[in-house]
Design a protein around this motif. Structure first.
Motif, PDB file in Angstrom:
ATOM      1  N   ARG A 241       7.312   7.078   1.900  1.00 43.21           N
ATOM      2  CA  ARG A 241       7.316   5.947   1.961  1.00 43.21           C
ATOM      3  C   ARG A 241       7.982   4.725   2.972  1.00 43.21           C
ATOM      4  O   ARG A 241       7.321   4.055   3.644  1.00 43.21           O
ATOM      5  CB  ARG A 241       7.881   4.835   0.842  1.00 43.21           C
ATOM      6  CG  ARG A 241       7.806   5.149  -0.445  1.00 43.21           C
ATOM      7  CD  ARG A 241       8.310   4.510  -1.411  1.00 43.21           C
ATOM      8  NE  ARG A 241       8.366   2.944  -1.740  1.00 43.21           N
ATOM      9  CZ  ARG A 241       9.384   2.607  -2.643  1.00 43.21           C
ATOM     10  NH1 ARG A 241       9.628   2.553  -2.869  1.00 43.21           N
ATOM     11  NH2 ARG A 241       8.977   0.794  -1.944  1.00 43.21           N
ATOM     12  N   THR A 242       8.756   6.067   3.664  1.00 40.51           N
ATOM     13  CA  THR A 242       9.215   6.040   5.067  1.00 40.51           C
ATOM     14  C   THR A 242       8.242   5.577   5.618  1.00 40.51           C
ATOM     15  O   THR A 242       8.478   4.461   6.826  1.00 40.51           O
ATOM     16  CB  THR A 242      10.876   6.004   5.381  1.00 40.51           C
ATOM     17  OG1 THR A 242      11.342   5.856   3.874  1.00 40.51           O
ATOM     18  CG2 THR A 242      11.175   5.584   6.846  1.00 40.51           C
ATOM     19  N   ILE A 243       7.493   6.397   5.838  1.00 41.30           N
ATOM     20  CA  ILE A 243       6.799   7.332   7.384  1.00 41.30           C
ATOM     21  C   ILE A 243       5.243   6.508   7.028  1.00 41.30           C
ATOM     22  O   ILE A 243       4.828   5.716   7.804  1.00 41.30           O
ATOM     23  CB  ILE A 243       6.060   8.755   6.780  1.00 41.30           C
ATOM     24  CG1 ILE A 243       7.643   9.572   6.789  1.00 41.30           C
ATOM     25  CG2 ILE A 243       5.197   8.897   7.708  1.00 41.30           C
ATOM     26  CD1 ILE A 243       7.732  10.018   7.806  1.00 41.30           C
ATOM     27  N   GLU A 244       4.871   5.929   5.210  1.00 38.34           N
ATOM     28  CA  GLU A 244       4.217   5.113   6.005  1.00 38.34           C
ATOM     29  C   GLU A 244       4.208   4.010   5.571  1.00 38.34           C
ATOM     30  O   GLU A 244       3.455   3.181   7.438  1.00 38.34           O
ATOM     31  CB  GLU A 244       3.806   4.807   3.840  1.00 38.34           C
ATOM     32  CG  GLU A 244       2.639   4.409   3.771  1.00 38.34           C
ATOM     33  CD  GLU A 244       2.360   3.704   2.385  1.00 38.34           C
ATOM     34  OE1 GLU A 244       1.273   2.960   1.897  1.00 38.34           O
ATOM     35  OE2 GLU A 244       2.999   3.962   1.183  1.00 38.34           O
ATOM     36  N   ARG A 245       5.265   3.014   5.522  1.00 36.88           N
ATOM     37  CA  ARG A 245       5.460   1.517   6.737  1.00 36.88           C
ATOM     38  C   ARG A 245       6.299   1.813   7.832  1.00 36.88           C
ATOM     39  O   ARG A 245       5.045   0.689   8.239  1.00 36.88           O
ATOM     40  CB  ARG A 245       7.215   1.589   5.420  1.00 36.88           C
ATOM     41  CG  ARG A 245       7.633  -0.039   6.281  1.00 36.88           C
ATOM     42  CD  ARG A 245       5.925  -0.894   5.529  1.00 36.88           C
ATOM     43  NE  ARG A 245       7.220  -2.422   6.809  1.00 36.88           N
ATOM     44  CZ  ARG A 245       6.283  -2.656   7.791  1.00 36.88           C
ATOM     45  NH1 ARG A 245       5.732  -1.780   7.971  1.00 36.88           N
ATOM     46  NH2 ARG A 245       6.653  -4.111   7.975  1.00 36.88           N
ATOM     47  N   LEU A 246       6.597   2.951   8.076  1.00 36.49           N
ATOM     48  CA  LEU A 246       6.765   2.900   9.548  1.00 36.49           C
ATOM     49  C   LEU A 246       5.340   3.286  10.321  1.00 36.49           C
ATOM     50  O   LEU A 246       5.168   2.354  11.782  1.00 36.49           O
ATOM     51  CB  LEU A 246       7.393   4.622   9.978  1.00 36.49           C
ATOM     52  CG  LEU A 246       7.686   4.648  11.695  1.00 36.49           C
ATOM     53  CD1 LEU A 246       8.987   2.967  11.793  1.00 36.49           C
ATOM     54  CD2 LEU A 246       8.951   5.969  11.427  1.00 36.49           C
ATOM     55  N   ASN A 247       4.559   3.713  10.088  1.00 37.27           N
ATOM     56  CA  ASN A 247       3.075   3.937  10.162  1.00 37.27           C
ATOM     57  C   ASN A 247       2.391   2.723  10.779  1.00 37.27           C
ATOM     58  O   ASN A 247       0.651   2.833  10.924  1.00 37.27           O
ATOM     59  CB  ASN A 247       1.972   5.150   9.257  1.00 37.27           C
ATOM     60  CG  ASN A 247       2.894   6.605  10.248  1.00 37.27           C
ATOM     61  OD1 ASN A 247       3.529   6.545  11.798  1.00 37.27           O
ATOM     62  ND2 ASN A 247       2.621   7.873   9.183  1.00 37.27           N
ATOM     63  N   GLY A 248       2.335   1.761  10.044  1.00 38.67           N
ATOM     64  CA  GLY A 248       1.693   0.183   9.811  1.00 38.67           C
ATOM     65  C   GLY A 248       1.138  -0.088   8.329  1.00 38.67           C
ATOM     66  O   GLY A 248       0.940  -1.264   8.462  1.00 38.67           O
ATOM     67  N   GLY A 249       2.006   0.242   6.889  1.00 38.57           N
ATOM     68  CA  GLY A 249       1.376   0.118   6.225  1.00 38.57           C
ATOM     69  C   GLY A 249       2.609  -1.509   5.636  1.00 38.57           C
ATOM     70  O   GLY A 249       2.976  -1.564   6.051  1.00 38.57           O
ATOM     71  N   ALA A 250       1.325  -2.147   5.243  1.00 42.03           N
ATOM     72  CA  ALA A 250       1.859  -3.146   5.068  1.00 42.03           C
ATOM     73  C   ALA A 250       2.885  -3.095   3.992  1.00 42.03           C
ATOM     74  O   ALA A 250       4.135  -3.636   4.321  1.00 42.03           O
ATOM     75  CB  ALA A 250       1.022  -4.248   4.211  1.00 42.03           C
ATOM     76  N   GLY A 251       3.214  -2.460   2.797  1.00 38.80           N
ATOM     77  CA  GLY A 251       3.856  -1.471   2.303  1.00 38.80           C
ATOM     78  C   GLY A 251       4.682  -3.187   0.542  1.00 38.80           C
ATOM     79  O   GLY A 251       4.131  -3.644   0.532  1.00 38.80           O
ATOM     80  N   ALA A 252       5.135  -2.149   0.009  1.00 38.43           N
ATOM     81  CA  ALA A 252       5.504  -2.968  -1.407  1.00 38.43           C
ATOM     82  C   ALA A 252       6.508  -4.485  -0.967  1.00 38.43           C
ATOM     83  O   ALA A 252       6.235  -5.718  -1.713  1.00 38.43           O
ATOM     84  CB  ALA A 252       6.243  -2.238  -2.049  1.00 38.43           C
ATOM     85  N   ARG A 253       7.032  -3.938   0.485  1.00 38.01           N
ATOM     86  CA  ARG A 253       8.336  -5.326   0.197  1.00 38.01           C
ATOM     87  C   ARG A 253       7.246  -6.411   1.013  1.00 38.01           C
ATOM     88  O   ARG A 253       7.896  -7.770   0.994  1.00 38.01           O
ATOM     89  CB  ARG A 253       8.989  -5.295   1.473  1.00 38.01           C
ATOM     90  CG  ARG A 253      10.305  -6.213   1.803  1.00 38.01           C
ATOM     91  CD  ARG A 253      10.923  -6.312   1.112  1.00 38.01           C
ATOM     92  NE  ARG A 253      11.692  -6.712   1.422  1.00 38.01           N
ATOM     93  CZ  ARG A 253      13.577  -7.094   0.999  1.00 38.01           C
ATOM     94  NH1 ARG A 253      13.031  -7.008  -0.762  1.00 38.01           N
ATOM     95  NH2 ARG A 253      14.383  -7.872   1.729  1.00 38.01           N
TER      96      ARG A 253
END
Length: 515
Positions: A241-253
């Protein structure tokens, strides 16, 4: 002289519209607000020519801020409008492009991208959108046209706090020159090029950590700080989850904030500073809010997660506090739960009276319950006031066709649980007497004494609220508290997924490269 003769009647005015005017009328016919505005203005263009430049540029600037509202810029075409403005708009198509962009903006920002009633069968909220005709009239005439458009945006401080949180997340997007971090799970002590990429990408968005290819203490602190800002568990471990968000995913937040911005827009027609009852279902709380802040709060039990028992979303006006209430058993419960028991034993559920259509109690030995089906049963069931009454000692009435209200309950143990979805749809109140006192505050000289007199009478007593008090049954899984802190709550009815899909279908992520 015979005035009634047609030869002497005044001739009808000749309507001499150009082809462009007819085409304009046809283009705006699908929007009542645009049709009304242009019709009242003789189908004259309002966005063409140098004199309309302030309005054009104000609109371009406002719609370019769509991401601040969690909306996609492409829906309002700022890049296209900018190109038209730079070359000098001169055609009907140019006029329509600006008019439709403004109409879409006013629609979406003043009342939401989607109609809540089309999202979920338990959502009965009627949205009060801004009057497009009036907005456009003011926009064209204003010395500061951008201020007119900003005036349709929600003013609730919680909306502004949600926007700020979304903007803060946007700052966590790394530049295109920063290396992507390979998918994986990285913990303190790990080494290799992927760790170096993690370090570099974090540094590019303001989380520097000295070192190279080793996952050391500095990098752990940087990861933890990033996670804290991104709304992730701050454990210092760079997992999927951290890598996904760091790589540019909008994320659940980000998704949670966007959903809450949309839900807040649905409430935009209501005054956020008015004295009101606010029940946030996922939070299991009811509040009295006044001046934009909570002045009273209590826990609640809400409807079960069964589809036909979920507590719905809507707004209404609370009119009465009913002390020592009778409980009129809902029709659905009567025929589903109680009629079979009465058919087996007419003396079952003895705490309930059988009531006929004229409101009279019918002796049970005069009724052959086996004659009736669920569809034909002509009676209703009612429980007298008393300590064991299902509604407790008080209920709070805001008449609605779903028969939803707030009430006390003799079943107090449920309030100690963290998950409190156990009712048949109505809302049980943990501190009902205190809520009654708070609602009567400012309406009677001595709220506690007024309530006590009604309670001690032993009879059902209706205390009118004057003025009525707005009631909002809402569903926010992410919401700022009064101090601006973003709080998250469980999606108990799984309504977030439905709303997210509706927003995507309406074009939420169709950015089309606009900006």
């Amino acid at each position: 002289m015979n005035i009634g003769q047609g030869a002497l009647a005044a001739p009808a005015p000749k309507l001499d519209f150009t082809a462009d005017q007819f085409a304009l009328a046809e283009s705006v016919a699908g929007s009542p607000g645009l049709a009304s505005f242009y019709g009242a203005n003789g189908l004259a263009p309002v966005f063409l020519g140098p004199e309309a430049a302030p309005q054009r540029r104000a609109l371009i600037g406002v719609v370019a801020r769509a991401p601040e509202h969690g909306l996609a810029p492409a829906r309002y075409r700022p890049a296209e409008l900018r190109q038209i403005d730079e070359r000098g708009p001169s055609t009907r198509g140019d006029e329509i492009a600006f008019a439709q962009s403004l109409a879409a903006w006013v629609h979406d920002v003043s009342g939401g991208l989607v109609d809540p009633r089309n999202v979920d069968s338990a959502n009965h909220r009627t949205v009060q959108r801004a009057d497009l005709d009036a907005v456009l009239t003011g926009f064209i005439a204003a010395a500061d046209p951008a201020a007119v458009l900003r005036g349709v945006e929600p003013s609730d401080p919680r909306y502004l706090a949600l926007q700020a949180a979304l903007a803060d997340l946007a700052k966590l997007s790394a530049p295109s020159t920063a290396p992507k971090v390979p998918a994986g799970l990285y913990k303190p002590g790990a080494t290799g090029p992927a760790v170096a990429a993690l370090r570099e990408r974090l540094a590019s968005i303001g989380f520097p950590a000295s070192g190279g290819e080793r996952y050391d203490e500095d990098l752990t602190d940087a990861v933890r700080a990033f996670q804290q800002r991104a709304g992730l568990k701050p454990d210092g471990i760079a997992g999927p989850r951290t890598i996904e968000r760091l790589n540019g995913g909008a994320g659940a937040r980000a998704r949670a904030l966007i959903l809450s911005l949309e839900r807040m827009r649905w409430l935009n027609g209501h005054d956020p500073n008015a004295r009101q009852v606010w029940v946030n279902l996922p939070e299991y709380t009811a509040e009295i809010r006044d001046g934009g802040r909570s002045v009273f709060e209590t826990g609640v039990v809400i409807g079960k997660t069964d589809a036909h028992m979920e507590t719905p979303e809507f707004s209404d006006m609370m009119e009465h506090i009913v002390v020592n209430p009778r409980w009129n058993v809902p029709r659905s419960m009567t025929v589903r739960d109680y009629l079979p028991r009465l058919q087996a034993n007419r003396h079952a559920v003895a705490h309930l009276d059988v009531i006929d259509g004229r409101g009279r109690v019918v002796p049970r030995d005069q009724v052959d319950f086996n004659r009736y089906t669920a569809a034909s049963f002509p009676f209703r069931l009612q429980q007298k006031p008393g300590d064991d009454n299902a509604l407790g000692e008080v209920k709070f009435i805001f008449p609605n066709r779903w028969n939803i209200y707030l009430h006390d309950t003799p079943t107090r143990g449920l309030f100690s649980q963290s998950r409190r979805a156990y009712s048949n749809g109505c809302i049980r109140i943990q501190r009902p007497v205190e809520l009654a006192h708070a609602l009567l505050e400012g309406q009677v000289n001595d709220p506690a004494a007024t309530y006590a007199r009604a309670r001690n009478s032993g009879r059902e007593a209706w205390l009118a609220l004057d003025p009525d008090i707005p009631v909002h049954l809402v569903y926010f899984t992410t919401l700022p508290d009064d101090d601006g802190m973003i709080r998250s709550y469980p999606d108990i009815y799984n309504r977030d997924g439905k709303l997210w899909q509706a927003l995507l279908k309406a074009g939420l992520e169709n950015d089309g490269g606009e900006g």
